[in-house]
Design a protein around this motif. Structure first.
Motif, mmCIF file in Angstrom:
data_model
loop_
_atom_site.group_PDB
_atom_site.id
_atom_site.type_symbol
_atom_site.label_atom_id
_atom_site.label_comp_id
_atom_site.label_asym_id
_atom_site.label_seq_id
_atom_site.Cartn_x
_atom_site.Cartn_y
_atom_site.Cartn_z
ATOM 1 N N ASN A 112 0.825 -1.205 0.000
ATOM 2 C CA ASN A 112 0.000 0.000 0.000
ATOM 3 C C ASN A 112 0.859 1.255 0.000
ATOM 4 O OD1 ASN A 112 -2.323 -1.510 0.124
ATOM 5 N ND2 ASN A 112 -2.466 -1.406 2.343
ATOM 6 N N PRO A 115 3.321 2.419 -5.198
ATOM 7 C CA PRO A 115 2.523 1.974 -6.348
ATOM 8 C C PRO A 115 3.297 1.113 -7.342
ATOM 9 C CG PRO A 115 3.203 4.236 -6.672
ATOM 10 C CD PRO A 115 3.686 3.839 -5.311
ATOM 11 N N ARG A 119 1.681 -1.194 -10.426
ATOM 12 C CA ARG A 119 2.000 -0.842 -11.824
ATOM 13 C C ARG A 119 2.534 -2.050 -12.572
ATOM 14 N NH1 ARG A 119 5.038 4.546 -10.239
ATOM 15 N NH2 ARG A 119 3.232 5.874 -9.867
ATOM 16 N N GLY A 151 -8.465 -2.366 -5.155
ATOM 17 C CA GLY A 151 -7.420 -2.583 -6.155
ATOM 18 C C GLY A 151 -7.815 -3.482 -7.309
#
Length: 192
Positions: A112, A115, A119, A151
């Motif tokens: 968390n 990123p 990705r 997510g």
């Protein structure tokens, strides 16, 4: 559990038997040792083997859920794993690396706080890959699924991927791998 039948048959026994038989012998032996019963549903196996991006989701009950899924999965996948286990802990990172080296998939640290891992998952999906995520994030202490994080929906929207849900039961009862387990070797059921 029958020693030579540690999976449950679906509507088409011939296909389920064939799917179980395609797993390497050592994978089947490890699953039996862990008392894992695997059920292959025809529809799920078709989704997993179909071309195109796919997000595979599963409830999260223990620390061994990911390796169990990797051992039983009909296809190699990219597994989203907490960086503590994927990278920081020498024992778990080696074990996960061994599963990857055996051709059962690969691991990407996802946090968390950064990123970068998400990705990487998105790039894999855009390239038509299969990604395995525990949308709950953490492990359930009592086996009851927690609410999922957003997510998965984000990845699906950004990549055009389909979703396929699988389910694990009983792993939370493990004293070794569960959070509050009461059994040393509980029976675990994995449904594809």
């Amino acid at each position: 559990m029958d020693a030579d039948k540690s999976h449950v048959l679906d509507l088409r026994p011939d296909e389920s038997d064939a799917e179980w038989g395609r797993r390497p012998r050592w994978c089947r032996a490890l699953l039996r040792l862990c008392r894992v019963e695997v059920e292959y549903r025809t529809e799920t196996v078709r989704k997993l083997k179909a071309p195109g991006p796919l997000v595979v989701t599963c409830n999260h009950q223990s620390y061994i859920d990911g390796p169990i899924i990797a051992l039983a999965s009909p296809v190699p996948m990219l597994y989203a794993v907490d960086p503590v286990f994927a990278r920081d802990n020498p024992w778990t990172s080696r074990a996960l690396g061994a599963l990857a080296a055996a051709g059962l998939g690969s691991v990407i640290p996802v946090s968390n706080e950064s990123p970068t891992g998400v990705r990487h998952l998105l790039r894999a999906l855009r390239a038509g890959g299969k990604v395995m995520i525990f949308p709950e994030g953490g492990i359930s202490e009592n086996g009851v699924p927690k609410s999922g994080a957003p997510g998965v929906e984000w990845l699906k929207a950004r990549s055009g991927a389909r979703e396929c849900a699988i389910q694990i039961e009983g792993a939370h009862r493990s004293r070794v791998f569960g959070k509050r387990g009461e059994s040393w070797r509980p029976r675990v059921r994995l449904r594809f």
